[in-house]
Design an enzyme around this catalytic site. Structure first.
Site, PDB file in Angstrom:
ATOM      1  N   ASP A  79       0.822  -1.214   0.000  1.00  0.00           N
ATOM      2  CA  ASP A  79       0.000   0.000   0.000  1.00  0.00           C
ATOM      3  C   ASP A  79       0.855   1.263   0.000  1.00  0.00           C
ATOM      4  O   ASP A  79       0.363   2.340  -0.346  1.00  0.00           O
ATOM      5  CB  ASP A  79      -0.946   0.026   1.202  1.00  0.00           C
ATOM      6  CG  ASP A  79      -2.243  -0.730   0.927  1.00  0.00           C
ATOM      7  OD1 ASP A  79      -2.474  -1.115  -0.240  1.00  0.00           O
ATOM      8  OD2 ASP A  79      -3.012  -0.945   1.878  1.00  0.00           O
ATOM      9  N   ARG A 127      -5.068   6.603  -2.761  1.00  0.00           N
ATOM     10  CA  ARG A 127      -3.625   6.529  -2.525  1.00  0.00           C
ATOM     11  C   ARG A 127      -2.828   7.195  -3.649  1.00  0.00           C
ATOM     12  O   ARG A 127      -1.725   7.684  -3.415  1.00  0.00           O
ATOM     13  CB  ARG A 127      -3.191   5.077  -2.335  1.00  0.00           C
ATOM     14  CG  ARG A 127      -3.880   4.424  -1.139  1.00  0.00           C
ATOM     15  CD  ARG A 127      -3.013   3.442  -0.404  1.00  0.00           C
ATOM     16  NE  ARG A 127      -3.759   2.850   0.710  1.00  0.00           N
ATOM     17  CZ  ARG A 127      -3.897   3.418   1.901  1.00  0.00           C
ATOM     18  NH1 ARG A 127      -3.347   4.594   2.130  1.00  0.00           N
ATOM     19  NH2 ARG A 127      -4.604   2.825   2.854  1.00  0.00           N
TER      20      ARG A 127
END
Length: 431
Positions: free
Chosen positions: A297, A369
């Site tokens: 991530d 993100r």
């Protein structure tokens, strides 16, 4: 020094909501994340009949070990992968018919290894359209338990869903995993299950989960380590800047705190203390090769700061980032090229060469993100904007305000009284 107070972890909040719903009694979650994903999870629990009470700093959940109180429900999972993957497993423990659907973005994301495993355990689960994708319906009659084999090479959430389910089965689960990505997230799951009274036995790739249910508790949620990566990276690319995040410390559950070790290898000063973590920019960012399978991530965060390194940055073993909210590997490559940076990609890697980014609009692909990562690039690149700055609501609705405050603190530090500011470029985060 900038002291950054971040919201709670998305990963911990989602798991805690499942555990609280499954526990015997009332559980209080302290400082849970309030974002589109976690609100969607809480809304899904409410649709299944659980009571979720909210105050500004806590959520209280009335648990029910026997499965959802409602005999039928239609649950919309929004964009939330944890909601879309965990709640069908929870629903299977009840008695009734439960339909789950999700956003177009989430409908594209796979969950077939999980639904196959649930079917192998006797769960009546049917996909309405494409096999292995939402929407789906669970006709629940409890879960007996037993042995099951699982491929978690695309997402560790498949394994987490089964682990969380295990204590709610009649005989427990014996799970053999053939492949696993993002292993630290499984560590989070096991630690949180322990806090709710369940000890999982692990031998290599085999997990044995006992029956018996969960115990209600009061559970504090630590700050989100994935979110912290953007603020730590901001310090690393700004000479002399320092960012401290309280509550992320030596004992943190989240593996994504390991991103600071990547920044340390690149030349930043890093201190992980008993109650906080601090990163300081030294004016040096070295190129490196790093495998990020377990902290994938934070791959976009590293990709977004890589142009400022003194040599190539090669990120390997991140094939699973292609099946996130978007194909993150290609989204990073596309946007870096839009900024004028030389990039190469392969099936599971990206290599970014040093360069001087120029301003451009970042294509977010609806992925929070991507926006938050390239906000860091914007600290040293005037003219960066975003086609969908609001998609950060998925995990951090207040991100742009918090990042603007950080930027202002950097500028104030670099601007002596009566002098001209020489800090990062002050660009608006929107269009």
């Amino acid at each position: 020094m900038a002291l950054v107070d971040l919201p709670g972890s998305k990963s911990l909040t989602a798991r805690a909501l499942f555990l609280a719903a499954a526990a015997d009694g009332v559980t209080t979650l302290v400082r849970p994340l309030r974002s589109d994903d976690t609100e969607g999870f809480a809304e899904g629990l409410a649709r299944l009949g659980y009571r979720v009470g909210r105050t500004p700093d806590t959520w209280q959940v009335d648990g029910r070990p026997d499965g959802p109180p409602a005999g039928a429900a239609d649950v919309y999972c929004r964009d939330g992968a944890t909601t879309a993957r965990f709640l069908p497993a929870l629903a299977a423990t009840g008695h009734g018919t439960y339909r789950f659907d999700a956003s177009p973005q989430m409908r594209r994301r796979p969950l077939l290894p999980l639904t196959r495993a649930l079917r192998d355990l006797g769960v009546d689960l049917r996909h309405e359209d494409r096999e292995g994708h939402h929407p789906l319906t669970v006709r629940a009659n409890g879960v007996e338990g037993g042995k099951v084999t699982l491929d978690a090479g695309q997402s560790s959430q498949y394994l987490t869903a089964l682990l969380l389910l295990g204590p709610l089965t009649r005989t427990g689960l014996h799970i053999e995993v053939t492949d696993l990505v993002s292993a630290p997230y499984v560590g989070i799951t096991l630690a949180m299950m322990r806090a709710f009274g369940v000890e999982v036995e692990r031998e290599g790739d085999v997990f044995r989960v006992p029956p018996g249910g969960y115990r209600a508790t009061t559970y504090p949620i630590e700050p989100d380590a994935s979110t912290a990566s953007y603020f730590f990276a901001a310090a690393a690319v700004t000479p002399g800047a320092e960012v401290t995040v309280p509550g992320l410390s030596e004992g943190a559950l989240q593996g994504d705190l390991g991103f600071v070790e990547v920044l340390r290898r690149m030349g930043a000063e890093v201190t992980v203390a008993a109650d906080r973590t601090t990163v300081r920019g030294t004016g040096t960012l070295r190129g490196l090769t790093v495998a990020m399978r377990d902290v994938s991530d934070t791959m976009p965060t590293l990709a977004a700061v890589a142009p400022f390194a003194d040599g190539p940055v090669r990120i390997e073993d991140v094939a699973n980032t292609r099946v996130k909210e978007c194909d993150r590997l290609e989204a990073c490559a596309e946007n870096l090229r839009r900024l004028g940076i030389d990039v190469a990609t392969g099936p599971d890697w990206i290599e970014i060469r040093p360069g001087r980014p120029s301003g451009a609009e970042i294509r977010s692909h609806g992925d929070h993100r991507i926006v938050m990562s390239f906000a860091v690039t914007g600290l040293r690149t005037p003219g960066i904007s975003f086609d969908d700055p609001g998609c950060v609501r998925k995990t951090f609705p207040g991100f742009h305000e918090a990042f603007a405050a950080l930027r202002a603190s950097f500028v104030a530090r670099a601007d002596p009284p009566g002098g001209a500011a020489s800090g990062p470029a002050d660009e608006e985060p929107g269009r």
